[in-house]
Design a protein around this motif. Structure first.
Motif, PDB file in Angstrom:
ATOM      1  N   THR A 140      -3.286   5.918  -1.504  1.00 57.47           N
ATOM      2  CA  THR A 140      -4.652   5.652  -1.070  1.00 57.47           C
ATOM      3  C   THR A 140      -4.818   4.220  -0.580  1.00 57.47           C
ATOM      4  N   GLN A 141      -5.290   4.086   0.644  1.00 59.70           N
ATOM      5  CA  GLN A 141      -5.498   2.755   1.222  1.00 59.70           C
ATOM      6  C   GLN A 141      -6.641   2.020   0.532  1.00 59.70           C
ATOM      7  N   ARG A 142      -7.502   2.785  -0.201  1.00 56.54           N
ATOM      8  CA  ARG A 142      -8.582   2.053  -0.881  1.00 56.54           C
ATOM      9  C   ARG A 142      -8.014   1.127  -1.965  1.00 56.54           C
ATOM     10  N   ARG A 143      -7.164   1.678  -2.825  1.00 53.00           N
ATOM     11  CA  ARG A 143      -6.596   0.803  -3.851  1.00 53.00           C
ATOM     12  C   ARG A 143      -5.555  -0.149  -3.269  1.00 53.00           C
ATOM     13  N   ARG A 148       3.788  -2.902 -13.367  1.00 53.97           N
ATOM     14  CA  ARG A 148       2.796  -1.845 -13.615  1.00 53.97           C
ATOM     15  C   ARG A 148       1.821  -1.825 -12.452  1.00 53.97           C
ATOM     16  N   VAL A 149       0.872  -0.909 -12.445  1.00 56.16           N
ATOM     17  CA  VAL A 149      -0.048  -0.767 -11.314  1.00 56.16           C
ATOM     18  C   VAL A 149      -0.747  -2.090 -11.007  1.00 56.16           C
ATOM     19  N   SER A 150      -1.317  -2.721 -12.036  1.00 56.77           N
ATOM     20  CA  SER A 150      -2.133  -3.914 -11.764  1.00 56.77           C
ATOM     21  C   SER A 150      -1.290  -5.099 -11.289  1.00 56.77           C
ATOM     22  N   LEU A 151      -0.001  -5.110 -11.629  1.00 55.07           N
ATOM     23  CA  LEU A 151       0.865  -6.163 -11.098  1.00 55.07           C
ATOM     24  C   LEU A 151       1.278  -5.823  -9.662  1.00 55.07           C
ATOM     25  N   GLY A 152       1.502  -4.558  -9.413  1.00 55.33           N
ATOM     26  CA  GLY A 152       1.814  -4.109  -8.058  1.00 55.33           C
ATOM     27  C   GLY A 152       0.739  -4.531  -7.073  1.00 55.33           C
ATOM     28  N   GLU A 153      -0.504  -4.450  -7.499  1.00 53.31           N
ATOM     29  CA  GLU A 153      -1.617  -4.818  -6.618  1.00 53.31           C
ATOM     30  C   GLU A 153      -1.502  -6.260  -6.129  1.00 53.31           C
TER      31      GLU A 153
END
Ligand code: Z15
Length: 792
Positions: A442-445, A605-610
Motif C-alpha cells: 500500500t502506497q499509503r503506508r 520491524r515495520v516501524s523501522l522499515g518506514e
C-alpha cells in the motif's frame, strides 16, 4: 464522518479525565497516545456500527491468515481519516510533536515477514477501494520476538505488545465461540480492529481471536489446596494463543501450532455461518456461496476446509455432497513459496489429536479426490502422487488445491514455476483453477505516510494529489525525468531522508555514517535463499581490495542490514554474527579511511522499515533465482525511488520490466541457467580459481573474523564448500553468482557518480511503480476471484 477540531479537543479532555483522572496537558506521552487513540475510536464508532449493520447482508470476502503484520496504526489511521494535519496542528499548539506521540505506539507484530505484512496491506487497500474484505486471524499475546545483539550474536526477548494498552481493538464478548478439540474445550473471544479506508469513509473489520478458558477457576481444587490445579484450565487454554511461531518459511510440526490453526478457523467459520443464519432465511445454505468467499493465506488456515464441511454436515445437517460443493465454491488458496521446508505436512496422529472428526472428513475428501481423478482417466501412480493422505501424513497444499475454486501464486515467475514444476500435475488436472496475482504494497503506508516530503514533491509536480488514491497517475512523474531543477529538488529530499536515517543509526548503534555515501540496503528475514551471505562476502572482498589500495573505490559506501533469524535457525544466526563481525572490524579499521561502513540495525520491524525505505539508494534483492516467490520489500524501495540491484527472481522480474532494465541493475543466473548448472555444479572449483573469492571465504576460518568458538563460521564455510546430508554444497549458488554480483556492485559506483543520471533513474522507478500498489492487486482479487463490487 466529520471529525472537527472542537470535537477532537472535547474528546481528548474527556478521555484524559475518564482514563487517567488528569487534564490532557498533564498526561505523559504514553497517556497522550492513549487519549488520542481513544478519541479516534470514539469519534468513528458510530460510523463503524452503522456500516457493520449495513454490510451484514452484502457479499463479503474473508482473508483467513495466521499472520497480520500490522505495525503501528496511529499515523496511518489519521492519514486515512484525513485528519493527520489537523491532529498535528492541535498537538503543536499544545507543544508536542506528533512524531513523538507516534513513537509511543508498540508495533503490532502479529506476523513474521512478507506474508503477514501482505495481509495487512491487503486489508488497507480493500477498505480504501470500498471492497468488503474482512480479516480473520489470531490475537497472539506475544508477537514476533524482539531482537537484540549480544557480542554480535542474535538474542531474543518476548514481545508483550498489548500489555500496556491496545487501543485499537474492542472485545466483543457476545460473539464468543466454543472450540472443541479432542481433549480440550476452549472459548474463542473476538477482538475487533477497524480498518479505515483512505478518505472514503469505509471501515472494514479485522477480527482476531484470543483463547480463553471456559472455566477460569476451579473452586473445589482451590479449596483442596490444589492452587496450580485451580487455574490449570485457564493456563492451558491461554497457551493456545500465547505466542506467534517465529518461523518464516519453515514448517514446525508441533501439536500447538495445528491447534492454533484449527482454533482460529473454526471460530471464524462458526462466526460466518451464524451470521448467515441470522441474516438470511436459508436453512439449506443454497445461497451461502453468493455471500461468502474465503481466501486462504498459504496452507496455515487450510484445515478450515474440512472444518466448514464438518459444520455444515454435522451441525446444519446438510449432506456431505452439498457441503463439499459449497466448500468448493467458497474457498480460494494462495501459495507463497516453493521451498520444500515450508510446505505444511501434518501427521495423521496430530490431526487426530486435534480433531478426530476433521480427520474423518479429510479422509472423505480424499475419497472424492480419488474418484474424480479416476473418472478423469488418471492412472493409479498419477492419482497416488496427488493424494492428500500419503504415508500417514496430510498434505495441506493438496487438500487446498483440490477443494479450492482458485489457486494463485504471488508473482508471474512464481506462478509459472507452480504451473510447470512444483504443481504441474495439479495444473494438468485443473488448469482453470490456476491464476497469478502479483503482490503489491500500500502506497499509503509505504510512501505517503513514511515519506511525506517526497509525497508533497509529487503533489507539487503533478499539480494534484489524485495519485494518492489512483496510483496509476504516478506515471505522470516521468515528465520530469529530464528536468534538472526537479531532479535537484528530488535529490535534496532523498538527502534529507538519508540524514534522518543517519541520526537513527547513530542513536541505535553509535556508528557515524556519512549521508553523502551510497546507502546500500538489505532488509528482510534472514534466510539462506535470500543470500545475505553473498552481500556479506562481497563486502569482505571489497574490504580486502581496499586494504591493498584505499582508492579501489571512488564513492563511499554504507552497507545497511536489518534481519531477524528464526531462533532455532543456526545457520541464519551464524550469518548475523558474521555480518556483525565484519561491521566491527571494518568500521574500526583506520587503513581504509572510512571508505566503507557496515551497519546491522537491531530488531528490524515495520516501524523501522518506514524510516529505512525512504533513505535507500540501492535496494538489494539478491535471492537465488526461483526461490523468492515475490518479495514485497523490493516494491517499498522502488516506490521511494531506490534502484534495485537484483536477480531475475520473484517480482524483481516485473520491476525490471515496468521500470526498464536500464534503470536498475540486474545480475546473476536465471532459473533455467541454474537448472542446467545444477547437476555438475562445483563451487569448490570457483573457490580455487578465484583468489579473491578464496580470500573472502577463508576469512571465515583464518581468524580475521571471530565467532567466539561457536563454530558458526565453520558451519557457513562448510555450507558453501561441502555437501552434507544429501544437500549439495552451496545449495543457493552463492559462488556461482559471485562474479556477476561483483560487476553489478561496480556499476553502483558508476551510476551514483553521475548525479543527474542517478536522480533520473530513481525518479523513473517511482514513476513506474503503479503496478506494485496493493490497490491493483486487490482489484484483481476482487474482480477475478472474490466477485466483489466496490462500494466507493
Ligand atoms: C512468508 O513470509 C512468505 C512465504 C511463505 O511461505 C511463508 Cl510461510 C512466509 C513470503 C515469501 O517468501 C515472499 O517472497 C512473498 O513476497 C511473501 O510471502 C508474500 O507473498
Amino acid at each position: 464522518m466529520d471529525i472537527t477540531k472542537d470535537k477532537l479537543l472535547e474528546k481528548l479532555e474527556f478521555f484524559s479525565n475518564f482514563k487517567f483522572n488528569k487534564n490532557y496537558n498533564d498526561l505523559t506521552k504514553e497517556e497522550k497516545f492513549v487519549a488520542i487513540t481513544d478519541s479516534i475510536m470514539a469519534l468513528t464508532s458510530k460510523d463503524w456500527t452503522d456500516q457493520l449493520g449495513k454490510k451484514a447482508r452484502q457479499r463479503k470476502a474473508y482473508y483467513f491468515s495466521a499472520e497480520f503484520l500490522i505495525g503501528r496504526s496511529l499515523g496511518n489511521n489519521l492519514l486515512n481519516l484525513g485528519i493527520y494535519d489537523l491532529v498535528n496542528s492541535i498537538l503543536e499548539e499544545k507543544g508536542d510533536r506528533i512524531k513523538d506521540i507516534e513513537n509511543e505506539e508498540e508495533d503490532a507484530a502479529l506476523g513474521n515477514g512478507g506474508l503477514g505484512r501482505l495481509a495487512a496491506c491487503f486489508l488497507e487497500s480493500a477498505a480504501s477501494q470500498g471492497f468488503n474484505l474482512d480479516g480473520y486471524g489470531i490475537r497472539y499475546s506475544e508477537g514476533l520476538f524482539k531482537q537484540f545483539f549480544k557480542d554480535g550474536f542474535q538474542a531474543e526477548e518476548g514481545d508483550d505488545w498489548s500489555s500496556f494498552y491496545n487501543p485499537w481493538s474492542k472485545r466483543i464478548v457476545s460473539d464468543e465461540k466454543i472450540i472443541k478439540f479432542k481433549n480440550q474445550t476452549v472459548k474463542a473471544c473476538p477482538y475487533d480492529m477497524p480498518i479505515f479506508g483512505y478518505k472514503n469513509g469505509q471501515i472494514n473489520r479485522l477480527r482476531l481471536w484470543q483463547a480463553e478458558a471456559v472455566n477460569e477457576f476451579d473452586f473445589n481444587r482451590f479449596n483442596n489446596f490444589d492452587y496450580d490445579g485451580a487455574v490449570r484450565e485457564k493456563n492451558e487454554a491461554e497457551d493456545l494463543t500465547r505466542v506467534l511461531y517465529p518461523n518464516d518459511e519453515r514448517r514446525e510440526g508441533k501439536l500447538l501450532r495445528i491447534k492454533q490453526q484449527y482454533f482460529f478457523v473454526s471460530a471464524s467459520l462458526q462466526d460466518i455461518v451464524s451470521n448467515y443464519k441470522k441474516n438470511f432465511d436459508d436453512k439449506e445454505f443454497k445461497h451461502f456461496h453468493e455471500y461468502v468467499s474465503i481466501q486462504l493465506n498459504d496452507t496455515h488456515p487450510v484445515i478450515g476446509i474440512p472444518e466448514l464441511i464438518r459444520i455444515l454436515l454435522d451441525e446444519e445437517k446438510i449432506s456431505f455432497e452439498d457441503s463439499f460443493n459449497i466448500a468448493r465454491k467458497i474457498f480460494n488458496f494462495t501459495n507463497h513459496t516453493i521451498l520444500r521446508e515450508a510446505m505444511e505436512v501434518w501427521s495423521v496422529d496430530l490431526i487426530d489429536e486435534t480433531s478426530p472428526r476433521v480427520l474423518e472428513i479429510i479422509q472423505m475428501i480424499e475419497q472424492r479426490l480419488v474418484e474424480e481423478l479416476y473418472n478423469k482417466g488418471f492412472k493409479e501412480e498419477e492419482i497416488n502422487f496427488l493424494r492428500i493422505v500419503k504415508d500417514d501424513s496430510i498434505h495441506m497444499a493438496n487438500l487446498a488445491i483440490f477443494v479450492s475454486n482458485k489457486v494463485n501464486g504471488v508473482a508471474e515467475l512464481h506462478t509459472n514455476i507452480l504451473k510447470n514444476e512444483t504443481l504441474k500435475d495439479w495444473y494438468g488436472a485443473y488448469p482453470y483453477k490456476f491464476t497469478n496475482k502479483t503482490n503489491g504494497v500500500t502506497q499509503r503506508r509505504w510512501l505517503i505516510y513514511s515519506n511525506m516530503e517526497l509525497s508533497d514533491f509529487i503533489d507539487r509536480k503533478l499539480g494534484s494529489n489524485e495519485w494518492r488514491e489512483d496510483f496509476s497517475k504516478i506515471k505522470e512523474l516521468e515528465k520530469f525525468a529530464e528536468d534538472e531543477p526537479s531532479i535537484r529538488e528530488f535529490l535534496e529530499i532523498r538527502k534529507k531522508k538519508k540524514i534522518e536515517l543517519t541520526e537513527i543509526i547513530k542513536e541505535t548503534t553509535g556508528i557515524d555514517v556519512d549521508p553523502n555515501s551510497i546507502f546500500d540496503v538489505q532488509v528482510k528475514r534472514l534466510h539462506e535463499y535470500k543470500r545475505q551471505l553473498l552481500n556479506a562476502l562481497h563486502i569482505v572482498y571489497l574490504y580486502h581490495r581496499l586494504k591493498e589500495d584505499k582508492n579501489f573505490i571512488s564513492e563511499k559506501r554504507t552497507f545497511i542490514f536489518g534481519a531477524k533469524a528464526a531462533p532455532a535457525y543456526f545457520r541464519a544466526k551464524a550469518v548475523i554474527k558474521f555480518i556483525n563481525e565484519i561491521a566491527r572490524v571494518i568500521n574500526n579499521d583506520k587503513d581504509i579511511d572510512g571508505k566503507i561502513k557496515v551497519v546491522f540495525l537491531e530488531n528490524f520491524r515495520v516501524s523501522l522499515g518506514e524510516k529505512i525505505y525512504p533513505a535507500c539508494d540501492f535496494s538489494e534483492q539478491i535471492s537465488t533465482a526461483g526461490k523468492e516467490a515475490s518479495g514485497t520489500g523490493n516494491m517499498k524501495f522502488m516506490m521511494n525511488g531506490a534502484i534495485t540491484i537484483g536477480t531475475y527472481d520473484g517480482a524483481n522480474v516485473e520491476i525490471f520490466e515496468k521500470a526498464g532494465e536500464e534503470n536498475n541493475i540486474r545480475f546473476g543466473k536465471t532459473v533455467e541457467e541454474l537448472m542446467e548448472i545444477k547437476p555438475n555444479y562445483d563451487p569448490y572449483k570457483i573457490y580455487q580459481e578465484d583468489i579473491y573469492i578464496k580470500n573472502a571465504l577463508d576469512s571465515l576460518m583464518s581468524g580475521e573474523f571471530k565467532d567466539n568458538e561457536s563454530y558458526m563460521f565453520l558451519d557457513i564455510y562448510n555450507s558453501l564448500l561441502k555437501s552434507e546430508g544429501g544437500d549439495r554444497a552451496d545449495r543457493y549458488f552463492v559462488l556461482e553468482d559471485f562474479e556477476s554480483y561483483r560487476k553489478a556492485q561496480e556499476k553502483i559506483s558508476e551510476v551514483y557518480k553521475d548525479e543527474m543520471r542517478f536522480g533520473k533513474m530513481c525518479l523513473l522507478n517511482i514513476a513506474n511503480s503503479a503496478y506494485f500498489s496493493s490497490d491493483r492487486t486487490i482489484r484483481e482479487y476482487a474482480e477475478e476471484i472474490w466477485k466483489l463490487e466496490s462500494h466507493n
